[in-house]
Design a protein around this motif. Sequence first.
Motif, mmCIF file in Angstrom:
data_model
loop_
_atom_site.group_PDB
_atom_site.id
_atom_site.type_symbol
_atom_site.label_atom_id
_atom_site.label_comp_id
_atom_site.label_asym_id
_atom_site.label_seq_id
_atom_site.Cartn_x
_atom_site.Cartn_y
_atom_site.Cartn_z
ATOM 1 N N MET B 124 44.404 32.558 29.338
ATOM 2 C CA MET B 124 43.310 32.587 30.301
ATOM 3 C C MET B 124 42.894 34.027 30.580
ATOM 4 O O MET B 124 43.133 34.552 31.660
ATOM 5 C CB MET B 124 43.741 31.894 31.598
ATOM 6 N N PRO B 127 39.683 34.386 33.502
ATOM 7 C CA PRO B 127 39.892 33.072 34.068
ATOM 8 C C PRO B 127 38.801 32.675 35.052
ATOM 9 O O PRO B 127 38.435 33.422 35.939
ATOM 10 C CB PRO B 127 41.234 33.215 34.787
ATOM 11 N N SER B 128 38.304 31.510 34.836
ATOM 12 C CA SER B 128 37.313 30.941 35.726
ATOM 13 C C SER B 128 37.386 29.442 35.506
ATOM 14 O O SER B 128 37.558 28.976 34.390
ATOM 15 C CB SER B 128 35.932 31.485 35.365
ATOM 16 N N LEU B 129 37.299 28.723 36.587
ATOM 17 C CA LEU B 129 37.474 27.286 36.501
ATOM 18 C C LEU B 129 36.104 26.639 36.683
ATOM 19 O O LEU B 129 35.505 26.743 37.757
ATOM 20 C CB LEU B 129 38.430 26.858 37.614
ATOM 21 N N ALA B 130 35.591 26.025 35.635
ATOM 22 C CA ALA B 130 34.289 25.360 35.734
ATOM 23 C C ALA B 130 34.486 24.040 36.480
ATOM 24 O O ALA B 130 35.368 23.253 36.162
ATOM 25 C CB ALA B 130 33.725 25.108 34.344
#
Lengths: 236, 236
Positions: B124, B127-130
């Motif tokens: 990651m 890192p970024s959470l869609a």
Amino acid sequence: EIFERALWLLTSQDLAGEHLLVTAGPTRERIDPVRYLSNDSSGLMGYALARAARQRGAQVTLVSGPTALPAPLGVNLRRVESAAQMLDAVLATLPAATLVIKAAAVADYRPCQMAAQKLKKQQMAAPSLALEKTPDILSQIAACKGDRLVVGFAAETERLLEHARDKLERKGLDLIVANDVTQAGAGFECATNIVQILHADGRCEALPCLTKWAVAHALLDRLVALRCQRAVDSQP
Amino acid sequence: EIFERALWLLTSQDLAGEHLLVTAGPTRERIDPVRYLSNDSSGLMGYALARAARQRGAQVTLVSGPTALPAPLGVNLRRVESAAQMLDAVLATLPAATLVIKAAAVADYRPCQMAAQKLKKQQMAAPSLALEKTPDILSQIAACKGDRLVVGFAAETERLLEHARDKLERKGLDLIVANDVTQAGAGFECATNIVQILHADGRCEALPCLTKWAVAHALLDRLVALRCQRAVDSQP
């Protein structure tokens, strides 16, 4: 309590003189005042370790993320929520500790910023949560390890031993407890665990399916043995 | 159990003939096999409603996200984890229900996809959470509301009444229970609550700090009154 104290009297005090610092449970990383990122850790393994070590004569500090578990008798319990708070509590206790077991499932990532107010659906048109790494508690422990024995856990869903051996070496651990959390009878929110204990010298022991209480004692047995070994090795 | 059954006998059965569908607790939206998004809801309010309604003679189905609470006696408990699972359980029960109270704190967003394996830190890099919206359970209930009385909750940290009134109107609710979760003695993981009950006709009642048990009965009182009102209004 009487039962617990009787257990102490009946148990070999082979950890007398040691101060165990053990972490347990998940951490919660806040997105806003009501939402968070977390994981399935129940804290059972860390609490079992704290109780077992106390029974064997160690002084014990338990740094715990949010769990539904009661405080073990005779253990200094410090409750925290986030990885950052856990790091603070660990660093505050570390100078006094002689043994460190990091059984907590610390979040690896947290939101880059926590919103001061609850985010509204309408405010989040193209929603995406920017994440950043949390502080690496094990690495910070390793950096000032000294004579301490340090144990980590690796909960994995694939390539278990490879990930665990890598973590043991990167973090300079004495032991690592590896478990495949996808196995029935193992891992989070489960009273039993199926673990392999990897040693810094390359040994790997596969234990059968045991209660977390039995795993705790098995792990403490290894620490006592390592301590004896070190004492022998340091003889002139 | 004997105490609980005695309570039923001593309580006016003013909800006999009704079937209450109540949702409770948070939902968990999985990021991977061990990590999830969630919120601080304890489920106390929804469980109190289920128990109080059963005591007053209603048949009760409780659809609950993950909580540490025991199943209330005589209540049909369906445990779920995610918003999608909660929606399925609600829609399965809805045809039989005459009253619906949505006390759960359903996650508004979930990760666009759940990883089949535990994500590794090294995987990651940026890192970024869609995120994507979870299904809107209240809107789906509103779409096939019929003669049912439907109650929602609004837990807010700012502009409480404005958000609550807006939600009541958008979702076609009969009542909405508004509470400011930042107040001491109110909100999540708290045995008491400080709420205002907003009615579809514009009325707003501010209740004092009450146990969630008392809030549950106060809310059920309003539903009984609304039911009577409707019966009177439908007289020729």
